[in-house]
Design a protein around this motif. Sequence first.
Motif, PDB file in Angstrom:
ATOM      1  N   CYS A  51      -1.265  -8.403  -1.398  1.00 58.09           N
ATOM      2  CA  CYS A  51      -1.891  -7.080  -1.521  1.00 58.09           C
ATOM      3  C   CYS A  51      -3.164  -7.222  -2.356  1.00 58.09           C
ATOM      4  O   CYS A  51      -3.569  -6.290  -3.050  1.00 58.09           O
ATOM      5  CB  CYS A  51      -0.936  -6.098  -2.187  1.00 58.09           C
ATOM      6  N   ARG A 320       0.513   4.084   5.865  1.00 53.42           N
ATOM      7  CA  ARG A 320       0.912   3.125   4.821  1.00 53.42           C
ATOM      8  C   ARG A 320       0.635   3.689   3.432  1.00 53.42           C
ATOM      9  O   ARG A 320       1.420   3.501   2.509  1.00 53.42           O
ATOM     10  CB  ARG A 320       0.116   1.831   4.980  1.00 53.42           C
ATOM     11  N   VAL A 324       3.348   3.852   0.533  1.00 54.53           N
ATOM     12  CA  VAL A 324       3.135   3.088  -0.705  1.00 54.53           C
ATOM     13  C   VAL A 324       3.057   4.010  -1.919  1.00 54.53           C
ATOM     14  O   VAL A 324       3.693   3.761  -2.947  1.00 54.53           O
ATOM     15  CB  VAL A 324       1.853   2.219  -0.571  1.00 54.53           C
ATOM     16  N   THR A 391      -1.391  -8.923  -6.391  1.00 58.12           N
ATOM     17  CA  THR A 391      -2.119  -7.665  -6.621  1.00 58.12           C
ATOM     18  C   THR A 391      -3.365  -8.015  -7.448  1.00 58.12           C
ATOM     19  O   THR A 391      -3.603  -9.190  -7.736  1.00 58.12           O
ATOM     20  CB  THR A 391      -1.250  -6.680  -7.422  1.00 58.12           C
ATOM     21  N   LEU A 410      -3.661  -2.351  -5.357  1.00 60.52           N
ATOM     22  CA  LEU A 410      -2.902  -2.924  -4.244  1.00 60.52           C
ATOM     23  C   LEU A 410      -3.626  -2.596  -2.951  1.00 60.52           C
ATOM     24  O   LEU A 410      -3.880  -1.421  -2.668  1.00 60.52           O
ATOM     25  CB  LEU A 410      -1.503  -2.306  -4.162  1.00 60.52           C
ATOM     26  N   ILE A 412      -3.666  -1.895   0.816  1.00 57.81           N
ATOM     27  CA  ILE A 412      -2.645  -1.477   1.789  1.00 57.81           C
ATOM     28  C   ILE A 412      -3.012  -1.964   3.191  1.00 57.81           C
ATOM     29  O   ILE A 412      -2.447  -1.508   4.188  1.00 57.81           O
ATOM     30  CB  ILE A 412      -2.408   0.051   1.773  1.00 57.81           C
ATOM     31  N   THR A 414      -2.107  -4.323   4.814  1.00 56.72           N
ATOM     32  CA  THR A 414      -1.032  -5.273   5.099  1.00 56.72           C
ATOM     33  C   THR A 414       0.018  -4.486   5.890  1.00 56.72           C
ATOM     34  O   THR A 414       0.139  -3.278   5.692  1.00 56.72           O
ATOM     35  CB  THR A 414      -0.422  -5.760   3.750  1.00 56.72           C
ATOM     36  N   ASP A 418       5.850  -5.365   5.340  1.00 55.60           N
ATOM     37  CA  ASP A 418       5.519  -6.177   4.158  1.00 55.60           C
ATOM     38  C   ASP A 418       5.245  -5.290   2.944  1.00 55.60           C
ATOM     39  O   ASP A 418       5.623  -5.623   1.818  1.00 55.60           O
ATOM     40  CB  ASP A 418       4.297  -7.058   4.435  1.00 55.60           C
ATOM     41  N   LEU A 419       4.587  -4.164   3.184  1.00 58.18           N
ATOM     42  CA  LEU A 419       4.301  -3.270   2.059  1.00 58.18           C
ATOM     43  C   LEU A 419       5.599  -2.718   1.476  1.00 58.18           C
ATOM     44  O   LEU A 419       5.769  -2.620   0.258  1.00 58.18           O
ATOM     45  CB  LEU A 419       3.384  -2.126   2.502  1.00 58.18           C
TER      46      LEU A 419
END
Length: 447
Positions: A51, A320, A324, A391, A410, A412, A414, A418-419
């Motif tokens: 991330c 996402r 998150v 991170t 971070l 996002i 990704t 995975d997140l």
Amino acid sequence: MTSLVAEPRTGQAPSEGLLSRRTGLLGTENAFKIGPYIRRVEESGHRVIKCNLGEPDFPLPAHIRDEVKRQLDADLTHYCDPQGLLPLREAIAREMGPRRGLEISPDRVVVFPGAKTPIGFCQEAYCDPGDEVIYPSPGFPIYESFTRYVGARPVPYHLDEETGFGVSAENLARLITGRTKLIFLNSPSNPTGGVMGRELIQEIAGVILSRCPPNVRVYSDEVYENILFDGATHFSIASVPGMEERTVIVSGASKTYSWTGGRLGWAIFPTVEEAQLFKNLNINYFSCVPPFNQMGAKVAIESPLSPPGIARMVEAFQERRDVVVEALNRIDGIRCQKPRGAFYAFPNVAGACERLGALEAYEALPAELRDRTTPSTLLQLFLLFRHDVATMDRKSFGTIGCEGKHYLRLSIATGLADLEEAMRRIAAALEDRDGFAAWIRAGANLY
Ligand SMILES: Cc1ncc(COP(=O)(O)O)c(C=O)c1O
């Protein structure tokens, strides 16, 4: 202890007097520098969730890829116009102008290898030693890094969580002096995801128009202009009457078209004369940007296939973001606002640092180590080395005045699965107080 600074091949420090004093002033972008650390964790058999890097995880759209291949086959592989190919500059002018209510001639457009290049070039071109550069903190690290390199004075404006990481025109006004030469604005923002609305930008423009002579340039970094959530719209300061003449508008292909490796960015300068100066900087540094990629960028800008692809990517980022931000806010010790653009979450981790004992651990470090790290750096590296999540720490986005500010960035960009796994790992890491204490005692990789 291993430093984040790459060791010279001999393993010895460069000899005294070898490098210029200036090189010692250059900062960096830690999102790249953390790479060797991540590799080390991976080589020990762990899968790291990354991330850290600000790059969309979507493939380069096929219509752009096909055009680049076609141009390679047509042998568009030689030196070309250092200002950028005219068809691309025309496409940029046509795309960027009307959206901002401006009439832009291709003579004012210069193409660069990425939107990063014009940051340093503008500092070189507009600042003499002792001049002042105003920039956001937290902000893209190259603003601060290159300011020092050219001998100018970095003057950060702090984006505070309490105001939604906004900048107030009043605070900005206080920083402007007779030595101010360049003012950086970045909306949507890296790393906060903050988006400046039309009203705020108009207020800022009012301050600049009333306080700065016409030879002060605004650098409007608009690379995330197409990555906006919740119906937010992009507004450029160049659209405010009187500001086009003072603003360098910068954007590029890395984020909008998920094409970070294409190295394509562009700037629109207030005058043709300035564009010519930057063209000459291009000639001096790299001659030109690969022409086959430039033609790919022309297609990216003009093809009707591009907007739906961008919309799908932005939709995925927004989904996402929601996952998150919600997951982060469920973790005791973390507080995270909802970004309205770009693809980063920037949570406050003060409570997490406290929970883990990172604040005390930091205070107990020898002074020479304390100078190189921060509590959020300790948290960042603990997450990487013991819990396999990469991170970025707060000080990676501006070092001046970052003391006592505990944040992580971070990315996002990704995949969602995975997140979600990264969120579980972070939550587990914050339960691992003993592991943190043991990691600190081991004393490796603390900065
Ligand atoms: C705010 C900002 N400006 C400029 C850049 C540079 O982008 P590139 O050089 O890939 O076009 C980045 C990349 O992360 C960024 O976040």
